[in-house]
Design a protein around this motif. Structure first.
Motif, mmCIF file in Angstrom:
data_model
loop_
_atom_site.group_PDB
_atom_site.id
_atom_site.type_symbol
_atom_site.label_atom_id
_atom_site.label_comp_id
_atom_site.label_asym_id
_atom_site.label_seq_id
_atom_site.Cartn_x
_atom_site.Cartn_y
_atom_site.Cartn_z
ATOM 1 N N GLN A 1 12.432 -45.363 84.086
ATOM 2 C CA GLN A 1 13.334 -44.316 83.629
ATOM 3 C C GLN A 1 14.810 -44.722 83.607
ATOM 4 O O GLN A 1 15.699 -43.865 83.602
ATOM 5 N N ARG B 1 14.985 -40.836 88.561
ATOM 6 C CA ARG B 1 13.793 -41.319 89.253
ATOM 7 C C ARG B 1 13.456 -42.702 88.707
ATOM 8 O O ARG B 1 13.867 -43.065 87.597
ATOM 9 N N TRP B 2 12.735 -43.485 89.500
ATOM 10 C CA TRP B 2 12.356 -44.826 89.054
ATOM 11 C C TRP B 2 11.341 -44.762 87.917
ATOM 12 O O TRP B 2 11.451 -45.488 86.946
ATOM 13 N N THR C 1 19.229 -45.823 94.967
ATOM 14 C CA THR C 1 18.018 -45.050 94.690
ATOM 15 C C THR C 1 18.128 -43.657 95.293
ATOM 16 O O THR C 1 17.806 -42.656 94.628
ATOM 17 N N LYS D 1 18.376 -31.960 95.843
ATOM 18 C CA LYS D 1 18.106 -33.217 96.541
ATOM 19 C C LYS D 1 19.420 -33.837 96.996
ATOM 20 O O LYS D 1 20.358 -33.950 96.214
ATOM 21 N N TRP E 1 20.055 -41.564 85.062
ATOM 22 C CA TRP E 1 20.422 -42.846 85.657
ATOM 23 C C TRP E 1 21.807 -43.289 85.202
ATOM 24 O O TRP E 1 22.592 -43.848 85.973
ATOM 25 N N ASN F 1 18.463 -40.057 93.170
ATOM 26 C CA ASN F 1 17.612 -38.883 93.373
ATOM 27 C C ASN F 1 18.427 -37.599 93.272
ATOM 28 O O ASN F 1 17.978 -36.598 92.700
ATOM 29 N N VAL G 1 10.110 -47.241 96.389
ATOM 30 C CA VAL G 1 8.842 -46.811 95.797
ATOM 31 C C VAL G 1 7.748 -47.575 96.521
ATOM 32 O O VAL G 1 7.764 -48.807 96.546
ATOM 33 N N THR H 1 12.231 -36.591 94.575
ATOM 34 C CA THR H 1 13.045 -36.469 93.374
ATOM 35 C C THR H 1 13.017 -35.045 92.824
ATOM 36 O O THR H 1 12.186 -34.223 93.215
ATOM 37 N N VAL I 1 7.065 -37.257 90.526
ATOM 38 C CA VAL I 1 6.843 -38.708 90.440
ATOM 39 C C VAL I 1 5.482 -39.044 91.046
ATOM 40 O O VAL I 1 4.966 -38.284 91.871
ATOM 41 N N ASP J 1 12.458 -34.173 89.551
ATOM 42 C CA ASP J 1 11.256 -34.080 88.715
ATOM 43 C C ASP J 1 10.097 -34.820 89.386
ATOM 44 O O ASP J 1 10.316 -35.737 90.182
ATOM 45 N N ASP K 1 8.392 -42.087 85.647
ATOM 46 C CA ASP K 1 7.831 -40.763 85.406
ATOM 47 C C ASP K 1 6.390 -40.733 85.914
ATOM 48 O O ASP K 1 5.908 -41.700 86.515
#
Length: 437
Positions: free
Chosen positions: A215, A206-207, A197, A294, A221, A201, A389, A377, A381, A379, A209
C-alpha cells in the motif's frame, strides 16, 4: 612405599574428580547495547555468585547487528549463542519453526501469571511461553517542560500530530543547536521503520491490504512520509538519517531536543541526573494521533530466549529465570533506585506503591495498553503487529524499505521516489513469497 604410592594416586584421582565436579558450564549471551542490558551485564556477577558452576560469556551488539547475527545463527543452527535477546517479532515466527526452547517449565516461584497479558501474549505460541520478557515497552512523547513553557504552549496528555509539529517548530533554535524534535532516521526494520510504521498507522496507512497487496502507493502513506520529512527538515537535527535510538537518547540527554518520540524504556535514562542534563525538566505524553482512532505508538518486548539444540539448556534457563525475575527487579531497585528497574513486564511492578511514585510509570503502562497488535490499523489488515508485520519476509523487506526512507530524509531522493521504490520492493517480495499472484 606401596601405601605412599596409593595415597598419591588416590589424591590425584580425587583432585581430578573435584576439578570435574566444579568445571563451569559456559552460557554465551547475545544482547543489545541498550542501557538496561548493559546494567544486566554489570549486575550478572550476582548470578555467578549464586551459580559458581556457570560462567557467562557476553556478546553485546548494536541493535541492527544483533538482529542480523542472531537471525543468521539460529536459521543456520550455528550454535554460537545459548541465550539470545530477541523481540516480539521473532518469537512467534521462530517458535513455529521449532527454533526455540519452551519455557513452560519455569518454576512456580517465577510467577508467569504476573507477566502483563499484552507482553506475555506476544511471547506465547499455542499455550507455550518461548521467551521471558526482560523489559516491555511502547512509545511515547518525551519533552522539555521548560522549552514548552518558553514557547507558550502546554503539552496535552494525548497530543495530535498537528500540535507536535507546532511545538517542534516553536522550540527550534538551530543557531544554538536546539532542535524541536528528534526522531529515528537510521535505516532498519527495527530502527526507522519501527517509528514510521507506527506513525503511518495513525495516518490511516497500512503495509498491506486484506489481499496482501502493498500500500505504499496510497495517499495515506504519502501523507505520513511527507509529514515526517517536513517535520524533520523544519525542526530536526542535522544528520538525522544516521540517528537511531541510542543517538537520539544522547542528543536528548545533552539538552539538544525539545521533544523525542521513542521507546518508553528511555524514560529512566532521560530522567537520571547522572546521565541527563535536563533530567528535572522532562515531561511525558501519549504518542500522537490524527483523530482516526490509532495512536502512533508501538508494542515491544526485548526478551531472553534459548535456541533449540544448545548444549547448555539447563544453565541457560537458570540465567533467563534470574534476569527476568521479580528478585532481579528488586535488586536493581535496591542498588540503583526504582526508576531504573526494567519496566513493562509485570503486573506486580505497577501495583508497587514505590514504583507508582516514578513519574513515567503510569504513562508507560497506559502506552502499552493503548497498543493493539491484533488490530493495529484504521482499515483491516491480514497481519498482526503494530510496528512490524508478523511474517518472516518482513525483516528483510522492511530493512530495504527503511533504506529508501532514510535516503529521503538525507535528501538523496524525494518522498515520491522513496514510496515508489518501496512499493516495487514490496510487490516483488510478496509475489516471490507467494502472498500475491
Amino acid at each position: 612405599m606401596r601405601l605412599l604410592n596409593t595415597l598419591i594416586v588416590t589424591t590425584a584421582l580425587g583432585a581430578l574428580v573435584s576439578t570435574a565436579a566444579v568445571a563451569a558450564t559456559t552460557v554465551t549471551i547475545a544482547t543489545v547495547n541498550n542501557g538496561d542490558m548493559v546494567r544486566m551485564q554489570a549486575l550478572s556477577e550476582e548470578f555467578t555468585k549464586q551459580n559458581p558452576d556457570i560462567e557467562l560469556d557476553w556478546v553485546v551488539l548494536e541493535e541492527n547487528v544483533l538482529r542480523q547475527r542472531v537471525t543468521q545463527d539460529i536459521a543456520t543452527k550455528g550454535g554460537q549463542f545459548d541465550v539470545m535477546t530477541i523481540g516480539t517479532y521473532e518469537v512467534p515466527i521462530w517458535a513455529k519453526q521449532g527454533w526455540l526452547v519452551s519455557l513452560n517449565d519455569l518454576p512456580e516461584s517465577y510467577d508467569v501469571d504476573d507477566l502483563l497479558p499484552a507482553i506475555r501474549g506476544g511471547l506465547t505460541v499455542d499455550g507455550e511461553l518461548y521467551a521471558a520478557p526482560f523489559y516491555g515497552e511502547s512509545s511515547m512523547v518525551m519533552y522539555r517542560k521548560d522549552l514548552m513553557e518558553k514557547a507558550g504552549l502546554e503539552m496535552p496528555d494525548a497530543p495530535s500530530w498537528d500540535f507536535i509539529r507546532e511545538a517542534a517548530v516553536a522550540m527550534t533554535d538551530k543557531e544554538n543547536e536546539q532542535y524541536g524534535i528528534c526522531l529515528r532516521g537510521k535505516a532498519g526494520w527495527g530502527e526507522n521503520m519501527a517509528f514510521l510504521t507506527a506513525t503511518a498507522n495513525s495516518f490511516g496507512a497500512r503495509w498491506f491490504d486484506e489481499d496482501w497487496k502493498p500500500q505504499f502507493d496510497t495517499e495515506q502513506w504519502a501523507n505520513a512520509l511527507n509529514f515526517y520529512l517536513d517535520l524533520m527538515n523544519e525542526a530536526g537535527p542535522p544528520g538525522a538519517s544516521s540517528n537511531g535510538f541510542n543517538e537520539n537518547l544522547a542528543l536528548f540527554q545533552q539538552g539538544k531536543c525539545g521533544m523525542w518520540i521513542d521507546a518508553t524504556v528511555a524514560a529512566s535514562f532521560v530522567t537520571n541526573p547522572d546521565d541527563s542534563t535536563v533530567a528535572d525538566q522532562v515531561g511525558f505524553a501519549l504518542a500522537p494521533d490524527n483523530g482516526l482512532g490509532k495512536r502512533g505508538n508501538w508494542l515491544w518486548a526485548w526478551s531472553l530466549a534459548i535456541p533449540a539444540g544448545t548444549d547448555s539448556e539447563d544453565a541457560a534457563k537458570k540465567f533467563v529465570e534470574w534476569a527476568t525475575s521479580k528478585a532481579y527487579t528488586e535488586m536493581v531497585a535496591e542498588k540503583e533506585g526504582w526508576a531504573n528497574v526494567p519496566p513493562g513486564t509485570r503486573t506486580s511492578l505497577y501495583e508497587n506503591a514505590e514504583y507508582a511514585k516514578v513519574p513515567f510509570a503510569k504513562m508507560t503502562l497506559d502506552s502499552i495498553n493503548a497498543a493493539d497488535p491484533t488490530n493495529p490499523t484504521v482499515d483491516p489488515v491480514p497481519y498482526t503487529g503494530v510496528q512490524f508485520v508478523a511474517i518472516p519476509e518482513f525483516q528483510g523487506l522492511a530493512t530495504a524499505v527503511g533504506q529508501q526512507f532514510s535516503s529521503a530524509l538525507a535528501g538523496q531522493i524525494t518522498a515520491e521516489e522513496a514510496l515508489d521504490r518501496a512499493q516495487n520492493l514490496a510487490e516483488r517480495e510478496m509475489t516471490r513469497a507467494g502472498y500475491i499472484k
